[in-house]
Design a protein around this motif. Sequence first.
Motif, PDB file in Angstrom:
ATOM      1  N   ASP A 181       0.873  -1.176   0.000  1.00 23.36           N
ATOM      2  CA  ASP A 181       0.000   0.000   0.000  1.00 23.36           C
ATOM      3  C   ASP A 181       0.907   1.221   0.000  1.00 23.36           C
ATOM      4  O   ASP A 181       1.681   1.426   0.942  1.00 23.36           O
ATOM      5  CB  ASP A 181      -0.900   0.039   1.238  1.00 23.36           C
ATOM      6  N   VAL A 182       0.852   1.990  -1.060  1.00 21.53           N
ATOM      7  CA  VAL A 182       1.671   3.197  -1.189  1.00 21.53           C
ATOM      8  C   VAL A 182       0.908   4.359  -0.560  1.00 21.53           C
ATOM      9  O   VAL A 182      -0.224   4.634  -0.935  1.00 21.53           O
ATOM     10  CB  VAL A 182       1.987   3.485  -2.670  1.00 21.53           C
ATOM     11  N   HIS A 183       1.543   5.041   0.407  1.00 18.44           N
ATOM     12  CA  HIS A 183       0.918   6.165   1.101  1.00 18.44           C
ATOM     13  C   HIS A 183       1.284   7.511   0.484  1.00 18.44           C
ATOM     14  O   HIS A 183       0.574   8.490   0.684  1.00 18.44           O
ATOM     15  CB  HIS A 183       1.309   6.160   2.580  1.00 18.44           C
ATOM     16  N   ASP A 184       2.419   7.555  -0.221  1.00 17.89           N
ATOM     17  CA  ASP A 184       2.900   8.788  -0.837  1.00 17.89           C
ATOM     18  C   ASP A 184       3.476   8.442  -2.209  1.00 17.89           C
ATOM     19  O   ASP A 184       4.660   8.087  -2.320  1.00 17.89           O
ATOM     20  CB  ASP A 184       3.950   9.441   0.056  1.00 17.89           C
ATOM     21  N   PRO A 185       2.660   8.508  -3.260  1.00 17.36           N
ATOM     22  CA  PRO A 185       3.129   8.123  -4.598  1.00 17.36           C
ATOM     23  C   PRO A 185       4.351   8.900  -5.082  1.00 17.36           C
ATOM     24  O   PRO A 185       5.222   8.343  -5.749  1.00 17.36           O
ATOM     25  CB  PRO A 185       1.919   8.381  -5.497  1.00 17.36           C
ATOM     26  N   GLU A 186       4.439  10.183  -4.751  1.00 17.89           N
ATOM     27  CA  GLU A 186       5.608  10.972  -5.174  1.00 17.89           C
ATOM     28  C   GLU A 186       6.872  10.471  -4.496  1.00 17.89           C
ATOM     29  O   GLU A 186       7.906  10.303  -5.134  1.00 17.89           O
ATOM     30  CB  GLU A 186       5.388  12.460  -4.887  1.00 17.89           C
ATOM     31  N   GLY A 187       6.824  10.250  -3.195  1.00 13.14           N
ATOM     32  CA  GLY A 187       7.986   9.737  -2.472  1.00 13.14           C
ATOM     33  C   GLY A 187       8.364   8.335  -2.920  1.00 13.14           C
ATOM     34  O   GLY A 187       9.546   7.988  -2.975  1.00 13.14           O
ATOM     35  N   TYR A 188       7.370   7.522  -3.263  1.00 15.36           N
ATOM     36  CA  TYR A 188       7.593   6.141  -3.686  1.00 15.36           C
ATOM     37  C   TYR A 188       8.410   6.077  -4.977  1.00 15.36           C
ATOM     38  O   TYR A 188       9.147   5.117  -5.199  1.00 15.36           O
ATOM     39  CB  TYR A 188       6.251   5.440  -3.858  1.00 15.36           C
ATOM     40  N   LYS A 189       8.321   7.111  -5.785  1.00 16.98           N
ATOM     41  CA  LYS A 189       9.116   7.157  -7.026  1.00 16.98           C
ATOM     42  C   LYS A 189      10.606   7.080  -6.719  1.00 16.98           C
ATOM     43  O   LYS A 189      11.372   6.495  -7.487  1.00 16.98           O
ATOM     44  CB  LYS A 189       8.798   8.425  -7.817  1.00 16.98           C
ATOM     45  N   ASP A 190      11.041   7.650  -5.582  1.00 12.53           N
ATOM     46  CA  ASP A 190      12.454   7.570  -5.191  1.00 12.53           C
ATOM     47  C   ASP A 190      12.858   6.126  -4.903  1.00 12.53           C
ATOM     48  O   ASP A 190      13.978   5.715  -5.195  1.00 12.53           O
ATOM     49  CB  ASP A 190      12.735   8.450  -3.973  1.00 12.53           C
ATOM     50  N   TYR A 191      11.943   5.361  -4.314  1.00 11.60           N
ATOM     51  CA  TYR A 191      12.206   3.938  -4.073  1.00 11.60           C
ATOM     52  C   TYR A 191      12.441   3.214  -5.401  1.00 11.60           C
ATOM     53  O   TYR A 191      13.406   2.464  -5.551  1.00 11.60           O
ATOM     54  CB  TYR A 191      11.045   3.284  -3.317  1.00 11.60           C
ATOM     55  N   VAL A 192      11.559   3.427  -6.348  1.00  8.25           N
ATOM     56  CA  VAL A 192      11.652   2.748  -7.640  1.00  8.25           C
ATOM     57  C   VAL A 192      12.996   3.054  -8.298  1.00  8.25           C
ATOM     58  O   VAL A 192      13.685   2.152  -8.781  1.00  8.25           O
ATOM     59  CB  VAL A 192      10.463   3.144  -8.547  1.00  8.25           C
ATOM     60  N   THR A 193      13.388   4.310  -8.307  1.00  7.29           N
ATOM     61  CA  THR A 193      14.655   4.718  -8.912  1.00  7.29           C
ATOM     62  C   THR A 193      15.854   4.114  -8.183  1.00  7.29           C
ATOM     63  O   THR A 193      16.791   3.631  -8.805  1.00  7.29           O
ATOM     64  CB  THR A 193      14.765   6.259  -8.907  1.00  7.29           C
ATOM     65  N   THR A 194      15.800   4.123  -6.859  1.00 11.27           N
ATOM     66  CA  THR A 194      16.920   3.626  -6.058  1.00 11.27           C
ATOM     67  C   THR A 194      17.044   2.108  -6.140  1.00 11.27           C
ATOM     68  O   THR A 194      18.155   1.566  -6.101  1.00 11.27           O
ATOM     69  CB  THR A 194      16.766   4.087  -4.598  1.00 11.27           C
ATOM     70  N   ALA A 195      15.920   1.393  -6.272  1.00  7.85           N
ATOM     71  CA  ALA A 195      15.937  -0.072  -6.327  1.00  7.85           C
ATOM     72  C   ALA A 195      16.418  -0.609  -7.671  1.00  7.85           C
ATOM     73  O   ALA A 195      16.932  -1.734  -7.753  1.00  7.85           O
ATOM     74  CB  ALA A 195      14.541  -0.621  -6.021  1.00  7.85           C
ATOM     75  N   LYS A 196      16.295   0.178  -8.712  1.00  6.82           N
ATOM     76  CA  LYS A 196      16.595  -0.297 -10.070  1.00  6.82           C
ATOM     77  C   LYS A 196      17.988  -0.921 -10.214  1.00  6.82           C
ATOM     78  O   LYS A 196      18.119  -1.993 -10.813  1.00  6.82           O
ATOM     79  CB  LYS A 196      16.399   0.842 -11.071  1.00  6.82           C
ATOM     80  N   PRO A 197      19.067  -0.313  -9.697  1.00  5.17           N
ATOM     81  CA  PRO A 197      20.387  -0.936  -9.851  1.00  5.17           C
ATOM     82  C   PRO A 197      20.482  -2.326  -9.220  1.00  5.17           C
ATOM     83  O   PRO A 197      21.134  -3.217  -9.770  1.00  5.17           O
ATOM     84  CB  PRO A 197      21.338   0.050  -9.172  1.00  5.17           C
ATOM     85  N   ALA A 198      19.827  -2.532  -8.088  1.00  5.28           N
ATOM     86  CA  ALA A 198      19.844  -3.858  -7.458  1.00  5.28           C
ATOM     87  C   ALA A 198      19.129  -4.870  -8.344  1.00  5.28           C
ATOM     88  O   ALA A 198      19.616  -5.986  -8.555  1.00  5.28           O
ATOM     89  CB  ALA A 198      19.199  -3.802  -6.075  1.00  5.28           C
ATOM     90  N   PHE A 199      17.968  -4.477  -8.860  1.00  2.00           N
ATOM     91  CA  PHE A 199      17.228  -5.392  -9.726  1.00  2.00           C
ATOM     92  C   PHE A 199      18.031  -5.741 -10.979  1.00  2.00           C
ATOM     93  O   PHE A 199      18.057  -6.893 -11.403  1.00  2.00           O
ATOM     94  CB  PHE A 199      15.867  -4.805 -10.095  1.00  2.00           C
ATOM     95  N   GLU A 200      18.703  -4.762 -11.548  1.00  2.31           N
ATOM     96  CA  GLU A 200      19.524  -5.015 -12.734  1.00  2.31           C
ATOM     97  C   GLU A 200      20.702  -5.922 -12.397  1.00  2.31           C
ATOM     98  O   GLU A 200      21.006  -6.870 -13.126  1.00  2.31           O
ATOM     99  CB  GLU A 200      20.009  -3.698 -13.332  1.00  2.31           C
TER     100      GLU A 200
END
Length: 95
Positions: free
Chosen positions: A11-30
């Motif tokens: 459950d995302v409480h802050d969609p704008e802040g959650y975008k930082d998570y997506v960007t930061t997680a990308k290198p690990a996923f790659e």
Amino acid sequence: MAKGYWIARVDVHDPEGYKDYVTTAKPAFERFGARFLARGGAYTALEGQARGRNVVIEFESVDVAKACYDSPEYQAAAAIRQKYATAEMVIVEGV
């Protein structure tokens, strides 16, 4: 060797802040070869309490899935996610 899967219900409480998570997680996923099988999208709740976002990520193995989660790259992202969302995450072994 069986594949490993992250299953996350979020459950995302802050969609704008959650975008930082997506960007930061990308290198690990790659780095760990993550393959997204489901990422958000429409869902049908059948039993229990549903969450607004459901994610299924495939990895080469359970060990690789766990290594991704434990990596410094993903842990930095997790700290951001925990500010902006409530989640339940498990790793399961494929068949």
